[in-house]
Scaffold this motif. Structure first.
Motif, PDB file in Angstrom:
ATOM      1  N   GLY A  47      -6.440   0.816  -4.604  1.00  0.00           N
ATOM      2  CA  GLY A  47      -5.057   1.268  -4.613  1.00  0.00           C
ATOM      3  C   GLY A  47      -4.094   0.357  -3.878  1.00  0.00           C
ATOM      4  O   GLY A  47      -2.920   0.697  -3.719  1.00  0.00           O
ATOM      5  N   GLN A 104       6.361  -1.828  -9.543  1.00  0.00           N
ATOM      6  CA  GLN A 104       6.534  -0.660 -10.400  1.00  0.00           C
ATOM      7  C   GLN A 104       7.113  -1.039 -11.760  1.00  0.00           C
ATOM      8  O   GLN A 104       6.644  -0.550 -12.802  1.00  0.00           O
ATOM      9  N   GLU A 160       0.837  -1.189   0.000  1.00  0.00           N
ATOM     10  CA  GLU A 160       0.000   0.000   0.000  1.00  0.00           C
ATOM     11  C   GLU A 160       0.870   1.237   0.000  1.00  0.00           C
ATOM     12  O   GLU A 160       2.090   1.173   0.210  1.00  0.00           O
ATOM     13  N   ARG A 161       0.220   2.375  -0.222  1.00  0.00           N
ATOM     14  CA  ARG A 161       0.922   3.643  -0.245  1.00  0.00           C
ATOM     15  C   ARG A 161       1.710   3.841   1.042  1.00  0.00           C
ATOM     16  O   ARG A 161       1.209   3.582   2.133  1.00  0.00           O
ATOM     17  N   ASP A 219       9.499   3.172  -4.034  1.00  0.00           N
ATOM     18  CA  ASP A 219       8.721   3.968  -3.093  1.00  0.00           C
ATOM     19  C   ASP A 219       7.266   4.012  -3.555  1.00  0.00           C
ATOM     20  O   ASP A 219       6.978   4.559  -4.619  1.00  0.00           O
ATOM     21  N   PHE A 220       6.361   3.437  -2.770  1.00  0.00           N
ATOM     22  CA  PHE A 220       4.936   3.399  -3.128  1.00  0.00           C
ATOM     23  C   PHE A 220       4.308   4.737  -2.734  1.00  0.00           C
ATOM     24  O   PHE A 220       3.707   4.894  -1.683  1.00  0.00           O
ATOM     25  N   GLY A 221       4.476   5.721  -3.610  1.00  0.00           N
ATOM     26  CA  GLY A 221       3.938   7.052  -3.391  1.00  0.00           C
ATOM     27  C   GLY A 221       2.685   7.278  -4.208  1.00  0.00           C
ATOM     28  O   GLY A 221       2.096   6.340  -4.768  1.00  0.00           O
ATOM     29  N   PRO A 222       2.248   8.546  -4.321  1.00  0.00           N
ATOM     30  CA  PRO A 222       1.018   8.845  -5.056  1.00  0.00           C
ATOM     31  C   PRO A 222       1.076   8.470  -6.534  1.00  0.00           C
ATOM     32  O   PRO A 222       0.057   8.068  -7.103  1.00  0.00           O
ATOM     33  N   THR A 247       2.659   5.913  -7.883  1.00  0.00           N
ATOM     34  CA  THR A 247       2.451   4.461  -7.967  1.00  0.00           C
ATOM     35  C   THR A 247       0.992   4.126  -7.699  1.00  0.00           C
ATOM     36  O   THR A 247       0.402   3.264  -8.365  1.00  0.00           O
ATOM     37  N   GLN A 248       0.374   4.832  -6.758  1.00  0.00           N
ATOM     38  CA  GLN A 248      -1.041   4.607  -6.482  1.00  0.00           C
ATOM     39  C   GLN A 248      -1.886   4.899  -7.721  1.00  0.00           C
ATOM     40  O   GLN A 248      -2.817   4.155  -8.029  1.00  0.00           O
TER      41      GLN A 248
END
Length: 198
Positions: free
Chosen positions: A53, A15, A3-4, A31-34, A36-37
């Motif tokens: 997400g 990714q 998850e984020r 890095d699961f940031g916005p 990637t979401q």
């Protein structure tokens, strides 16, 4: 479950797979940031999954299966806007080059400049008829649009900082500012580019 906010090798692998399949993500950095979401939402929409997400079993299965939408146009460069799935597709000669999370008109009533309106996105075959290379304020006082590419009257595909996985706009088609930069600066969608909304 990813998850984020998560980081590490598992996120990096997700990714890399998203990028391989054509989902818009500038880089794989673990890095699961916005950003990637946004790409995960796009995959979930394409696969008909819940738009949470999160990278759980169903989303991983969609990644493993190579899920990606098909184009409707068959020749040339085109922007396709899939309203049911809330996706923007960058298409070259019938091949989907990028899949972008999007948010279009939510169908609600609103008032602009004292006149009642309905927030909808028109379907049909259009072209890019006007574009503004920068931030633009809506003439209906509906907010800011980043690098809009207009395809019918006041309707445009434009960058925004708010692209939820559901319809939320007054009628324009929102994508991330990074995706709009990619459309302008890397892919290119000049005046006259077909825009197919369905």
């Amino acid at each position: 479950m990813l998850e984020r906010g998560d980081e590490g090798a598992e996120v990096l692998a997700v990714q890399e797979r998203l990028i391989e399949l054509g989902y818009f993500l500038r880089r794989a950095d673990g890095d699961f940031g916005p950003a990637t979401q946004q790409a995960v939402w796009a995959l979930q929409k394409a696969a008909g999954l819940a738009r949470d997400g999160l990278v759980g079993p169903a989303t991983r299965a969609a990644l493993d299966a190579g899920t990606r939408p098909s184009a409707r146009t068959t020749s040339g460069r085109a922007i396709e806007i899939d309203l049911d799935r809330q996706l923007v597709l960058a298409v070259d000669d019938g091949v989907v080059t990028r899949v972008v999370n999007a948010s279009s008109g939510n169908g609600e009533r609103y008032v602009a400049l004292g006149r009642p309106q309905r927030a909808y996105t028109p379907t049909g075959d259009y072209t890019v008829v006007r574009q503004i290379n920068g931030m633009h304020e809506s003439t209906l006082e509906l907010g800011s649009m980043y690098r809009p590419k207009y395809f019918r009257g006041g309707w445009a595909v434009h960058g925004s900082t708010s692209i939820p996985p559901w319809p939320a706009s007054h009628g324009c088609v929102r994508v991330s500012n990074a995706a709009m930069d990619w459309i302008w600066d890397t892919w290119g969608a000049p005046l006259g580019t077909p825009v197919v909304v369905y």
